[in-house]
Design an enzyme around this catalytic site. Structure first.
Site, PDB file in Angstrom:
ATOM      1  N   ASN A  13      25.174  32.935  17.037  1.00 50.38           N
ATOM      2  CA  ASN A  13      24.702  31.710  16.973  1.00 50.38           C
ATOM      3  C   ASN A  13      25.530  30.929  15.858  1.00 50.38           C
ATOM      4  OD1 ASN A  13      23.546  33.167  14.828  1.00 50.38           O
ATOM      5  ND2 ASN A  13      21.793  31.665  14.604  1.00 50.38           N
TER       6      ASN A  13
ATOM      7  N   HIS B  76      15.131  36.623  20.365  1.00 55.36           N
ATOM      8  CA  HIS B  76      14.476  36.074  19.185  1.00 55.36           C
ATOM      9  C   HIS B  76      13.214  35.701  19.865  1.00 55.36           C
ATOM     10  CE1 HIS B  76      14.199  33.461  15.378  1.00 55.36           C
ATOM     11  NE2 HIS B  76      13.153  33.038  16.199  1.00 55.36           N
TER      12      HIS B  76
ATOM     13  N   HIS C 127      13.341  41.014  15.029  1.00 50.51           N
ATOM     14  CA  HIS C 127      12.479  40.690  13.861  1.00 50.51           C
ATOM     15  C   HIS C 127      11.038  40.588  14.462  1.00 50.51           C
ATOM     16  CE1 HIS C 127      13.585  36.761  15.347  1.00 50.51           C
ATOM     17  NE2 HIS C 127      14.882  36.902  14.704  1.00 50.51           N
TER      18      HIS C 127
ATOM     19  N   ASP D 105      18.524  40.911   9.437  1.00 48.82           N
ATOM     20  CA  ASP D 105      18.757  39.419   9.878  1.00 48.82           C
ATOM     21  C   ASP D 105      19.261  38.739   8.841  1.00 48.82           C
ATOM     22  OD1 ASP D 105      18.559  37.211  11.208  1.00 48.82           O
ATOM     23  OD2 ASP D 105      16.450  36.814  11.134  1.00 48.82           O
TER      24      ASP D 105
ATOM     25  N   GLY E  17      16.594  31.552   6.690  1.00 46.55           N
ATOM     26  CA  GLY E  17      17.107  32.608   6.697  1.00 46.55           C
ATOM     27  C   GLY E  17      17.367  33.155   5.225  1.00 46.55           C
TER      28      GLY E  17
HETATM   29  O1  DOR Z   1      15.864  32.501   9.588  1.00 44.70           O
HETATM   30  C1  DOR Z   1      16.665  32.693  10.694  1.00 44.70           C
HETATM   31  N1  DOR Z   1      18.000  32.348  10.307  1.00 44.70           N
HETATM   32  N2  DOR Z   1      16.324  33.065  11.586  1.00 44.70           N
HETATM   33  C2  DOR Z   1      17.134  33.072  12.846  1.00 44.70           C
HETATM   34  O2  DOR Z   1      16.670  33.481  13.940  1.00 44.70           O
HETATM   35  C3  DOR Z   1      18.505  32.557  12.717  1.00 44.70           C
HETATM   36  C4  DOR Z   1      18.933  32.648  11.392  1.00 44.70           C
HETATM   37  C5  DOR Z   1      20.227  31.841  11.010  1.00 44.70           C
HETATM   38  O3  DOR Z   1      21.063  32.128  11.773  1.00 44.70           O
HETATM   39  O4  DOR Z   1      20.371  31.313   9.948  1.00 44.70           O
HETATM   40 ZN    ZN Z   2      18.912  36.281  13.335  1.00 45.10          ZN
HETATM   41 ZN    ZN Z   3      16.220  35.325  15.040  1.00 41.31          ZN
END
Ligand code: DOR
Ligand code: ZN
Ligand code: ZN
Length: 437
Positions: free
Chosen positions: A95, A181, A228, A301, A320
């Site tokens: 991503n 996810h 997660h 993560d 994140g």
């Molecule tokens: O907290 C998150 N950040 N969850 C995710 O699934 C993606 C990730 C990100 O890419 O920043």
């Molecule tokens: Zn992730």
């Molecule tokens: Zn995720």
């Protein structure tokens, strides 16, 4: 015989118990494990007295942000964070900007990672909106396919039954796991306030999404990996549906050891998806990881963001947190404080992640396996984000007391990080991309 390197007289875990051993390394592999005085001749030696000789961690869930978000992280800073954190293999999520949906982007990422790596780097790809556009040439270089039902990599994609079925079929035909996810698409909307945020990222949403993927998995017999897991109810659902290794799951250190109540509601610092849950969820996740093995492994993560993105008001803050430099001290503290056995630690941090992705020569310190090793010592200290090599220096674990530190990290027999310093430049040690054995 003369070997390349001997890690001499360290604390080595054999059948779950601490003992003193030396590890001999030759041509990037473990040549043998020796008792004191029985080591072979060597060209180099590291005195490991007082240090633990452990397999490097394998983190199957990281976001290293190359190609166009290098202000957040890049392969160099991200793999330095890994090496300094005792993580010798990372697997990068798709991503990114641009997302990994085609071979050109994957190849660009591989080239960038190759020249700037400090550890082994593997890759996942996303699945394009038009599934027939998926380029099977990518399969040679990826370890799994990743889907985000809640925030698809292409806006027009909707994870309804047909889409889930098609993703499963692709994963099955490709003989790699489908990672997902777990969040329900039905709940997708931009939250206007906190209540809406937590409602749209609720445990109910996680469980519903998990159920729809498990139903499809049973029908299409794909290998499914749940990213997660954050709620007790989802851990129970995984446990109920486990059959051999066709369903696997991971948990993050933050979902194991932090809960929502530890932070004020306005605090973007601890904003992540899935969000932090309750102390009861913490306990049940730890139990699922160590008692009933519903959850196979720990994955960080690692999701770096810029400082202003994390200090913004909660609803505007990015989701994140960085995790590569906190996972080893946090997990080893569980061992040193006798809440986790060595057998569990080695399984959940090293051998299980290798098994999930089919990395057959990684995750265990035994003859013939890759010499991906961390030397760690017991040291009481507090976690401090400003010490991170990651570009993201804000962590909800700030100030947490831990009992361990990475001293040196060895990747494929090369000493990358020694006594707290980087001793080898980028682009020398580590496999990129990591392939299934
Ligand atoms: O907290 C998150 N950040 N969850 C995710 O699934 C993606 C990730 C990100 O890419 O920043
Ligand atoms: Zn992730
Ligand atoms: Zn995720």
């Amino acid at each position: 015989m003369t070997v390349d390197l001997v890690l001499k007289d360290g604390i080595f875990i054999e059948n779950g118990r601490e003992t003193i051993r030396s590890v001999a390394i030759e041509a990037g592999k473990i040549e043998g494990i020796y008792k004191h005085g029985e080591e072979p001749q060597r060209r180099d030696v590291i005195d490991c007295r007082g240090l633990y000789i452990l397999p490097g961690l394998i983190d199957i869930h990281v976001h290293l942000r190359d190609l166009k978000q290098t202000d957040k992280e890049d392969f160099e800073s991200g793999t330095m964070a890994a090496a300094a954190g005792g993580v010798t293999t990372v697997v990068d999520m798709p991503n990114s900007d641009p997302p990994v949906l085609d071979k050109k982007t994957l190849d660009e990422k591989i080239a960038r990672a190759h020249e700037s790596r400090h550890v082994n780097v593997g890759f996942y790809a996303g699945i394009p909106h038009i599934i027939e556009d998926f380029d099977v040439q990518m399969l040679r270089d990826i370890l799994g396919l990743k889907v985000y039902p809640h925030t698809p990599l292409e806006k027009e994609t909707k994870y309804d039954k047909n889409r889930i079925r098609d993703c499963m079929k692709l994963a099955r035909a490709s003989e790699i796991p489908l990672l997902f996810h777990p969040e329900s698409t039905a709940m997708r909307k931009i939250p206007r306030d906190m209540e809406e945020f937590f409602l749209s990222h609720s445990c109910e949403s996680e469980v519903n999404s998990l159920q729809s993927f498990i139903d499809a998995k049973v029908e299409y017999e794909a290998r499914l990996h749940v990213c997660h897991v954050s709620c007790a109810a989802s851990a129970r659902l995984v446990h109920k549906n486990r059959a051999e290794d066709t369903l696997t799951a991971e948990v993050t250190p933050h979902h194991l050891f932090l809960s929502g109540g530890d932070f004020t509601h306005e605090d973007g610092l601890a904003k992540m998806l899935p969000p932090l849950r309750s102390p009861h969820d913490n306990l049940m996740l730890l139990e699922a990881l160590t008692q009933n093995c519903a959850i196979d492994c720990v994955a960080t993560d690692h999701a770096p963001h810029k400082k202003w993105e994390k200090t913004a008001p909660f609803l505007k803050a990015s989701s994140g947190i960085p995790g590569l430099e906190t996972v080893l001290p946090i997990m080893l503290t569980e061992v040193f404080e006798k809440r986790m056995s060595w057998i569990d630690y080695l399984r959940v941090c090293c051998s299980a992640p290798a098994r999930i992705l089919g990395l057959e020569s990684k995750g265990i310190l035994t003859k013939g396996y890759d010499a991906d090793i961390v030397l760690a010592r017991i040291q009481e200290r507090t976690i401090s984000g400003k010490e991170f090599y990651s570009k993201a220096k804000i962590t909800p674990f700030e100030g947490r007391r831990v009992l361990a530190r990475t001293v040196s990290t060895i990747v494929g027999g090369n000493v990358v990080f020694r006594d707290g310093e980087f001793v080898l430049g980028p682009g020398i040690a580590g496999m990129v991309p990591v392939h299934k054995s």
